[in-house]
Scaffold this motif. Sequence first.
Motif, PDB file in Angstrom:
ATOM      1  N   ASP A   1       7.818   2.015  -6.612  1.00  0.00           N
ATOM      2  CA  ASP A   1       7.675   0.574  -6.699  1.00  0.00           C
ATOM      3  C   ASP A   1       7.735  -0.041  -5.315  1.00  0.00           C
ATOM      4  N   LYS A   2       6.838   0.487  -4.492  1.00  0.00           N
ATOM      5  CA  LYS A   2       6.786  -0.063  -3.146  1.00  0.00           C
ATOM      6  C   LYS A   2       6.268  -1.494  -3.194  1.00  0.00           C
ATOM      7  N   PHE A   3       5.371  -1.761  -4.105  1.00  0.00           N
ATOM      8  CA  PHE A   3       4.774  -3.086  -4.167  1.00  0.00           C
ATOM      9  C   PHE A   3       5.354  -3.844  -5.340  1.00  0.00           C
TER      10      PHE A   3
ATOM     11  N   LYS B   1       2.345   1.087  10.484  1.00  0.00           N
ATOM     12  CA  LYS B   1       1.736  -0.228  10.227  1.00  0.00           C
ATOM     13  C   LYS B   1       2.670  -1.099   9.377  1.00  0.00           C
ATOM     14  N   THR B   2       3.124  -0.509   8.277  1.00  0.00           N
ATOM     15  CA  THR B   2       3.996  -1.271   7.382  1.00  0.00           C
ATOM     16  C   THR B   2       5.289  -1.644   8.110  1.00  0.00           C
ATOM     17  N   SER B   3       5.810  -0.707   8.918  1.00  0.00           N
ATOM     18  CA  SER B   3       7.056  -0.979   9.658  1.00  0.00           C
ATOM     19  C   SER B   3       6.850  -2.143  10.623  1.00  0.00           C
TER      20      SER B   3
ATOM     21  N   ALA C   1       1.017   6.225   2.394  1.00  0.00           N
ATOM     22  CA  ALA C   1       2.022   5.518   1.594  1.00  0.00           C
ATOM     23  C   ALA C   1       1.449   4.179   1.139  1.00  0.00           C
ATOM     24  N   THR C   2       0.655   3.548   1.996  1.00  0.00           N
ATOM     25  CA  THR C   2       0.057   2.267   1.632  1.00  0.00           C
ATOM     26  C   THR C   2      -1.367   2.508   1.156  1.00  0.00           C
ATOM     27  N   LEU C   3      -1.662   2.055  -0.042  1.00  0.00           N
ATOM     28  CA  LEU C   3      -3.027   2.240  -0.559  1.00  0.00           C
ATOM     29  C   LEU C   3      -3.696   0.921  -0.912  1.00  0.00           C
TER      30      LEU C   3
ATOM     31  N   MET D   1      -2.244  -8.522   7.364  1.00  0.00           N
ATOM     32  CA  MET D   1      -2.779  -7.670   6.300  1.00  0.00           C
ATOM     33  C   MET D   1      -2.388  -6.222   6.570  1.00  0.00           C
ATOM     34  N   ASP D   2      -1.668  -5.637   5.616  1.00  0.00           N
ATOM     35  CA  ASP D   2      -1.330  -4.212   5.724  1.00  0.00           C
ATOM     36  C   ASP D   2      -2.502  -3.429   5.126  1.00  0.00           C
ATOM     37  N   THR D   3      -2.874  -2.342   5.760  1.00  0.00           N
ATOM     38  CA  THR D   3      -4.098  -1.647   5.314  1.00  0.00           C
ATOM     39  C   THR D   3      -3.855  -0.153   5.062  1.00  0.00           C
TER      40      THR D   3
HETATM   41 MG    MG Z   1       1.930   1.696   5.197  1.00  0.00          MG
END
Ligand code: MG
Length: 625
Positions: free
Chosen positions: A123-125, A399-401, A420-422, A440-442
């Motif tokens: 449940d990252k998002f 990127k997310t960090s 990890a990010t999709l 925007m995270d990609t």
């Molecule tokens: Mg990421």
Amino acid sequence: MNDIRLLKDQQREKHPGFDSYIECMSRSLLTGLATFSLGFAGVYFLQQIGQRYLPYTKKVNILVATLVATGAAYKVTSDRTRACQARWMAVEEKYSVLQDAIEPADPVVAACQPLPQLHICRDKFTDSSKYKGGKQAGKRYKAIASTHDESSEQDDEAFEDTMNNQSELMEDREYDSVASSAMHVTKQILNIQHVAIIQPYIKWGPRKNPTKPELLLQEAEALIRSLPRWNIELSMKVPVETLDKRQLFGSGKLEELKGIIQARQETGTPLTCVFISKGTLTYSQKQTLEQVFRLPVMDRYSVVVQILRLHAVSMEAKLQVALAELPYIWSQVKDQEGSAKGSGRIFLSDSQRQMLQLRERKLRNELSTIRSHRELLRNRRRQKNFPVVAVVGYTNAGKTSLIKALTEEQSLQPRDQLFATLDVTAHAGLLPCKLEVLYMDTVGFMADIPTGLIECFVATLEDAMLADVIVHVQDMAHENCAEQRAHVERTLGKLMQSNGERALSPDRIINVGNKIDLVAFPAGLPVDCNDGGEEQRLHLISSRTLVGVHELLMEVERRVLRVTGRQRIVIRVPMGGQEMAWLYKNAAVTESAADPKNAERLLVSVVITEAKLQQFRHLFIRNRS
Ligand SMILES: [Mg+2]
Ligand SMILES: Nc1nc2c(ncn2[C@@H]2O[C@H](COP(=O)(O)OP(=O)(O)OP(=O)(O)O)[C@@H](O)[C@H]2O)c(=O)[nH]1
């Protein structure tokens, strides 16, 4: 209640005919009940009429009616139950026949352990829509995205309906069995896996990979580590002349590998699969290797699909992964058909082919619906005039960090996993001048991923390509930093070209070297990472220790203001006048204070575009004079 549901799910997993059995049994019981009621009513009615002619009492009437009705109900129910069992068995049999038809015919390979199944809930998002990062962020993003009109709400409702329909595509058992046989991927990954990694590499010649084999092997290991409970038991790099040989390795090498794997099977933890770190293995390569190793063999494509399945949270990401699987299955079918020495067994039946074609059509339709919704959101954002900063980079670069560091959004969870990010998600953040921007995270980039797999995710990068400023995050602690940077730049350039977007001018790109806390400076800094002019300067930061993050934020502000033609100015306006309301609506008001020279006026600091400033002048200053 949850236990019952879990039990049911387990039954469904074990027995494909479970649903039809349950349905059939419920119907039998209902039919039994109906027969009993009808039988009872009928016999009782007849007995009532007969009472006129026969000396029976009312009690006897009821007894006879009950007996007859029970008998009839018993007969009907038992007949239907037998029919039920037959149908259940038929469905079970059909599935096992289907499995046999697509499993390798070789009994040795067939005896290989099945791939694991894991029930993992991530449940990252926070939501399957276009934002992540907790309730607060969600609200902020919604506020930004919404135009508060009814039509947009209707659009959203229609969109939600579409989303519900899409879940059907995700629950397709026939497809699942084809996919698991073609790629050895499972819908749910349940058990621990013991994996042997083999990294083939070409030692010399024009097709030699510029990346060192050790680094390729490291990346292969990182891929496996991205799957929880997949353990690396063995990992080796093997030189090959070419990657196209029918059995991939030379006969001597193959025997050697077989010996290593067998020895391992006899002494250590038994292996459950072999991961050959090559983009895609041909059907015959896979068949040959499976027969030699007596284990299921996976390639990069199928391992990445497994990771993507695990990390896909939003419906869009799930559909993209589903679409990304199809080219692989087709390529296996084509290989098998083309292979002269094929086993003669048909890999896919005609009905399965039709099913795949239909599935592809449906997936494409659903995705295009989602994309038009995404465009809608983008237009709304444009209307709201929020500058957009896209954060791109190689997978796991941070990127997310970085977005977490820039926005201080605590709910963002960076993970040491590839892909990890999709989803492309938006996160609101404030620049030092108080101007609000959207980060925007990609989806991360990765080399040696077959184009078919990545193509499906390209559309999600549209937002990034249309962003005002692009922050390219690079992992300075990675040995292959320079090659990763080049790969991202190449891919971005190609994407821009193929989409006919405006060129990727250096003005729009901020290069960021992340994870400097892990680098022994300055020797650890790759020489070619810091060349180029001021625009291409590498901003060294650590998203973990926050070193350099403030300076980067200042740079983001500078670029955003320049690229979007905004400027910071102070305007003197009458207190309580229309000007103030207008500025709040059309510019970013960052500060306001009473004018020390005139008590009736305010000094307002704003960030405003040139066009809006002209409008302001036209509306208020010219009118005044
Ligand atoms: Mg990421
Ligand atoms: N030591 C250190 N670790 C970092 C830094 N930035 C990120 N990381 C770690 O690197 C890993 C990957 O971080 P993410 O932010 O998820 O990377 P990403 O680029 O979003 O990865 P994908 O979404 O998978 O493409 C995580 O374990 C982070 O904690 C940093 O500056 N220093």
